[in-house]
Design a protein around this motif. Structure first.
Motif, PDB file in Angstrom:
ATOM      1  N   ASP A 240       2.388   2.261  -5.416  1.00 15.37           N
ATOM      2  CA  ASP A 240       3.598   1.434  -5.358  1.00 15.37           C
ATOM      3  C   ASP A 240       3.287  -0.057  -5.425  1.00 15.37           C
ATOM      4  OD1 ASP A 240       5.039   3.741  -5.113  1.00 15.37           O
ATOM      5  OD2 ASP A 240       5.320   3.594  -2.937  1.00 15.37           O
ATOM      6  N   HIS A 241       2.006  -0.403  -5.435  1.00 14.75           N
ATOM      7  CA  HIS A 241       1.621  -1.814  -5.399  1.00 14.75           C
ATOM      8  C   HIS A 241       0.735  -2.173  -6.591  1.00 14.75           C
ATOM      9  CE1 HIS A 241       3.095  -2.034  -1.221  1.00 14.75           C
ATOM     10  NE2 HIS A 241       2.595  -0.821  -1.105  1.00 14.75           N
ATOM     11  N   HIS A 242       1.005  -1.554  -7.709  1.00 13.31           N
ATOM     12  CA  HIS A 242       0.153  -1.759  -8.879  1.00 13.31           C
ATOM     13  C   HIS A 242       0.228  -3.209  -9.354  1.00 13.31           C
ATOM     14  CE1 HIS A 242      -2.089  -0.800 -12.469  1.00 13.31           C
ATOM     15  NE2 HIS A 242      -1.163  -1.391 -13.202  1.00 13.31           N
ATOM     16  N   ALA A 243      -0.936  -3.756  -9.669  1.00  9.86           N
ATOM     17  CA  ALA A 243      -1.036  -5.121 -10.184  1.00  9.86           C
ATOM     18  C   ALA A 243      -2.223  -5.174 -11.140  1.00  9.86           C
ATOM     19  CB  ALA A 243      -1.224  -6.117  -9.041  1.00  9.86           C
ATOM     20  N   PRO A 244      -2.246  -6.131 -12.050  1.00  9.32           N
ATOM     21  CA  PRO A 244      -3.386  -6.251 -12.967  1.00  9.32           C
ATOM     22  C   PRO A 244      -4.684  -6.480 -12.205  1.00  9.32           C
ATOM     23  CG  PRO A 244      -1.538  -7.602 -13.706  1.00  9.32           C
ATOM     24  CD  PRO A 244      -1.191  -7.122 -12.333  1.00  9.32           C
ATOM     25  N   ARG A 267     -13.296  -9.452  -7.377  1.00 11.04           N
ATOM     26  CA  ARG A 267     -12.035  -9.349  -6.633  1.00 11.04           C
ATOM     27  C   ARG A 267     -11.330  -8.051  -7.047  1.00 11.04           C
ATOM     28  NH1 ARG A 267     -11.225 -13.849  -3.817  1.00 11.04           N
ATOM     29  NH2 ARG A 267     -12.086 -15.822  -4.621  1.00 11.04           N
ATOM     30  N   GLY A 268     -10.744  -7.411  -6.053  1.00  5.12           N
ATOM     31  CA  GLY A 268     -10.085  -6.144  -6.341  1.00  5.12           C
ATOM     32  C   GLY A 268     -11.043  -4.975  -6.312  1.00  5.12           C
ATOM     33  N   THR A 269     -12.202  -5.139  -5.658  1.00  4.59           N
ATOM     34  CA  THR A 269     -13.149  -4.032  -5.510  1.00  4.59           C
ATOM     35  C   THR A 269     -13.580  -3.932  -4.053  1.00  4.59           C
ATOM     36  OG1 THR A 269     -15.120  -5.379  -5.947  1.00  4.59           O
ATOM     37  CG2 THR A 269     -14.043  -4.361  -7.858  1.00  4.59           C
ATOM     38  N   SER A 270     -14.166  -2.799  -3.696  1.00  5.24           N
ATOM     39  CA  SER A 270     -14.685  -2.582  -2.350  1.00  5.24           C
ATOM     40  C   SER A 270     -16.201  -2.464  -2.411  1.00  5.24           C
ATOM     41  CB  SER A 270     -14.077  -1.318  -1.733  1.00  5.24           C
ATOM     42  OG  SER A 270     -14.307  -0.191  -2.559  1.00  5.24           O
ATOM     43  N   HIS A 385      -9.232   6.068   1.437  1.00  7.01           N
ATOM     44  CA  HIS A 385      -9.240   5.833  -0.012  1.00  7.01           C
ATOM     45  C   HIS A 385      -7.940   5.184  -0.457  1.00  7.01           C
ATOM     46  CE1 HIS A 385      -8.733   6.980  -4.308  1.00  7.01           C
ATOM     47  NE2 HIS A 385     -10.011   6.682  -4.354  1.00  7.01           N
ATOM     48  N   GLU A 386      -6.831   5.619   0.107  1.00  7.36           N
ATOM     49  CA  GLU A 386      -5.538   5.041  -0.246  1.00  7.36           C
ATOM     50  C   GLU A 386      -5.467   3.573   0.191  1.00  7.36           C
ATOM     51  OE1 GLU A 386      -1.894   5.998  -2.238  1.00  7.36           O
ATOM     52  OE2 GLU A 386      -3.761   7.071  -1.948  1.00  7.36           O
ATOM     53  N   LEU A 387      -6.019   3.273   1.377  1.00 13.73           N
ATOM     54  CA  LEU A 387      -6.042   1.897   1.862  1.00 13.73           C
ATOM     55  C   LEU A 387      -6.888   1.013   0.948  1.00 13.73           C
ATOM     56  CD1 LEU A 387      -5.502  -0.303   3.974  1.00 13.73           C
ATOM     57  CD2 LEU A 387      -7.433   0.594   5.296  1.00 13.73           C
ATOM     58  N   LEU A 388      -8.061   1.504   0.553  1.00 11.65           N
ATOM     59  CA  LEU A 388      -8.925   0.724  -0.332  1.00 11.65           C
ATOM     60  C   LEU A 388      -8.295   0.551  -1.703  1.00 11.65           C
ATOM     61  CD1 LEU A 388     -12.418   2.203   0.610  1.00 11.65           C
ATOM     62  CD2 LEU A 388     -11.412   0.045   1.354  1.00 11.65           C
ATOM     63  N   SER A 389      -7.624   1.570  -2.193  1.00 15.15           N
ATOM     64  CA  SER A 389      -6.937   1.461  -3.489  1.00 15.15           C
ATOM     65  C   SER A 389      -5.841   0.409  -3.427  1.00 15.15           C
ATOM     66  CB  SER A 389      -6.346   2.821  -3.889  1.00 15.15           C
ATOM     67  OG  SER A 389      -7.361   3.784  -4.077  1.00 15.15           O
ATOM     68  N   TYR A 390      -5.112   0.381  -2.303  1.00 16.98           N
ATOM     69  CA  TYR A 390      -4.080  -0.640  -2.111  1.00 16.98           C
ATOM     70  C   TYR A 390      -4.687  -2.037  -2.132  1.00 16.98           C
ATOM     71  CZ  TYR A 390      -1.241  -3.807   0.707  1.00 16.98           C
ATOM     72  OH  TYR A 390      -0.572  -4.911   1.177  1.00 16.98           O
ATOM     73  N   GLY A 395      -5.886  -7.268  -5.314  1.00 15.28           N
ATOM     74  CA  GLY A 395      -6.903  -8.244  -5.663  1.00 15.28           C
ATOM     75  C   GLY A 395      -7.727  -8.720  -4.489  1.00 15.28           C
ATOM     76  N   VAL A 396      -7.756  -7.922  -3.415  1.00 16.86           N
ATOM     77  CA  VAL A 396      -8.510  -8.276  -2.221  1.00 16.86           C
ATOM     78  C   VAL A 396      -9.939  -7.740  -2.343  1.00 16.86           C
ATOM     79  CG1 VAL A 396      -8.674  -7.956   0.280  1.00 16.86           C
ATOM     80  CG2 VAL A 396      -6.441  -8.271  -0.795  1.00 16.86           C
TER      81      VAL A 396
END
Length: 499
Positions: A240-244, A267-270, A385-390, A395-396
């Motif tokens: 629900d929070h998809h972004a480039p 950015r946007g990786t774990s 996994h869902e938290l990290l995907s969010y 872009g965090v």
């Protein structure tokens, strides 16, 4: 789905689950075992109505007005503005004369009580009503068929009066089972549950079982019963929070360290930092955080293991004073009590840090602490996994510290599926050389781009951290006990006080 007028429940998280609140002028069922938080939720619903200038009525057949006032007082509330109707009022009106009849006493009690409730509704003309609880109505009816007919009659009574009604059921009837017929009568059903774990505080959760004509967030949502009311933590759905994808490197400020990842994690990786205790994982993480703070970025540190005071002292000893950044509002250090927090509450805390305070770097220290704190939670890895995907979608940059079991040994990460959890894996190791224990750092994986496949020495002292040149003459790295057989000039030496 059609757009329907909504009324807020007074609980922000529940309104999110409901897609904006409860559709007005309908009948809802709120069910749950005693102690699950039903009365608190019902009072918050009515208090929100009072705040909005609406007339509200609480029909209590199971608790007295004094008991309700005590519940409200425990949260720092009053019942001002809420009209109360209690069973004692029906008893005083019906009196002992109801026993002098050819009809069964329960027939007189039920019919008379319902008529008094209807008369109170006609008098108050409320827009919100709570009926607590159906178990008393069930006892008065004595007969399941008569009880269900009476609930249907109540529904038909409220329908033309533009009232939003919540019926509370404590599930003490029907052998503790949910009443499927009652579910079919109501426009929506909300269920609360209380679960006692083997250790720690009791956990509560809820789900919306049905809500006609509304696209709601299905599944279980963690809740907490706190002083001040019920908090609902909506289940996180990363899609629900998809972004480039951001994809910009995040530098550490140490050139040799950045060289390992060709500029830094994206950015946007774990990033998972894994290795034995004392190998430098948290210190390397602090280096990335300090570099971000100097750029003016907000960062959040969630500590499951180490105390915040110890972390501040450790960072200052390495030349990184974090207190000015805390005072400036750029850095948040949160001590997580693992025995008192649910996965849903933790995910909601992280989400607020990102969306309300624009945190660009999140640190979870440690991943073992997070997992070990919730041993009875099922599907914990899926929630993580869902938290990290969010966070990736937002872009965090996320850093996960993972202490391995033991000080030396294999490179096993325990129960962690590292490919599933992290985009980048940084491996820390101890090694022996020239009669000393030293630290080594290397990159196992970088899903976001290229990386060095070398092993470099890591040295940490009062002036911060250093990363040495590639160490080529290593043996036994994959056994977990690497040995360096190269020349001494490739190793980092201690810096003098004025270096």
């Amino acid at each position: 789905m059609t757009s329907l007028p909504r009324c807020s429940t007074g609980i922000a998280g529940l309104d999110v689950v409901l897609g904006g609140g409860l559709p007005t002028n309908r009948l809802y069922l709120l069910e749950g075992q005693p102690g699950s938080g039903k009365t608190t939720l019902a009072l918050q619903y009515l208090r929100e109505g009072v705040r909005m200038g609406e007339r509200c009525l609480y029909v209590t057949l199971s608790e007295t007005a004094d008991e309700l006032a005590e519940v409200a007082g425990s949260h720092g509330w009053t019942l001002d503005g809420i009209d109360l109707f209690e069973l004692a009022a029906a008893e005083s009106v019906l009196g002992d004369g109801r026993q002098q009849s050819v009809l069964h006493p329960w027939e007189m009690e039920l019919g008379g009580t319902i008529r008094l409730i209807q008369a109170e509704v006609e008098r108050c003309k409320p827009s919100r009503v709570v009926f607590d609880s159906l178990s008393e109505l069930r006892l008065l009816a004595q007969d399941p068929l008569r009880y269900r007919r009476q609930v249907l009659a109540l529904k038909q009574f409220f329908a033309p009066r533009h009232v939003t009604v919540i019926l509370v059921d404590d599930l003490t009837g029907e052998g503790g089972e949910r009443d499927a017929h009652l579910h079919s009568l109501c426009h929506g059903v909300m269920s609360l549950e209380r679960v006692t774990l083997e250790f720690g505080a009791a956990r509560r959760r809820m789900q919306v079982q049905k809500l006609r004509g509304v696209d709601f967030v299905a599944g279980y949502h963690d809740i907490a019963l706190l002083t001040g009311g019920l908090e609902v933590y909506p289940r996180l759905i990363a899609a629900d929070h998809h972004a480039p994808f951001a994809g910009e490197p995040v530098p550490s400020g140490v050139e040799e360290l950045d060289r390992l990842l060709y500029g830094g994690p994206l950015r946007g990786t774990s990033t998972l930092l894994t290795g034995p205790a004392g190998a430098g994982k948290t210190n390397v993480t602090i280096q990335y955080v300090v570099a971000a703070l100097k750029r003016g970025e907000r960062c959040c540190f969630f500590e499951f293991d180490e105390r915040i005071g110890t972390l501040l002292t450790r960072a200052k000893a390495l030349g990184n004073d974090l207190q000015p950044y805390i005072d400036a509002g750029l850095l948040e250090l949160t001590q997580v009590d693992p025995a008192d927090i649910s996965p849903g509450e933790f995910a909601w805390t992280v989400r607020r840090a990102v969306e309300e305070r624009d945190c660009r770097i999140i640190v979870i220290d440690s991943l073992n602490g997070y997992i070990a704190s919730m041993p009875q939670e099922t599907q914990l890895f899926l929630q993580l996994h869902e938290l990290l995907s969010y966070l990736n979608q937002k872009g965090v940059t996320t850093f996960l510290v993972n202490p391995q079991h033991g000080l030396v040994g294999s490179m096993s990460t325990g129960a962690l599926d590292v490919s599933y959890i992290a985009d980048t894996i940084v491996l820390f190791r101890f090694f022996e050389a020239r009669g000393r224990i030293r630290k080594a750092i290397s990159i196992l994986k970088n899903r976001g781009g290229g990386h060095e496949d070398t092993i470099r020495e890591l040295r940490i002292d009062a002036k911060g951290l250093r990363v040495g040149e590639p160490l080529e003459r290593f043996h036994g790295v994959l056994t977990g006990i690497p040995r360096f057989d190269g020349e001494g000039e490739h190793l980092l030496e201690e810096r003098s006080a004025d270096a």
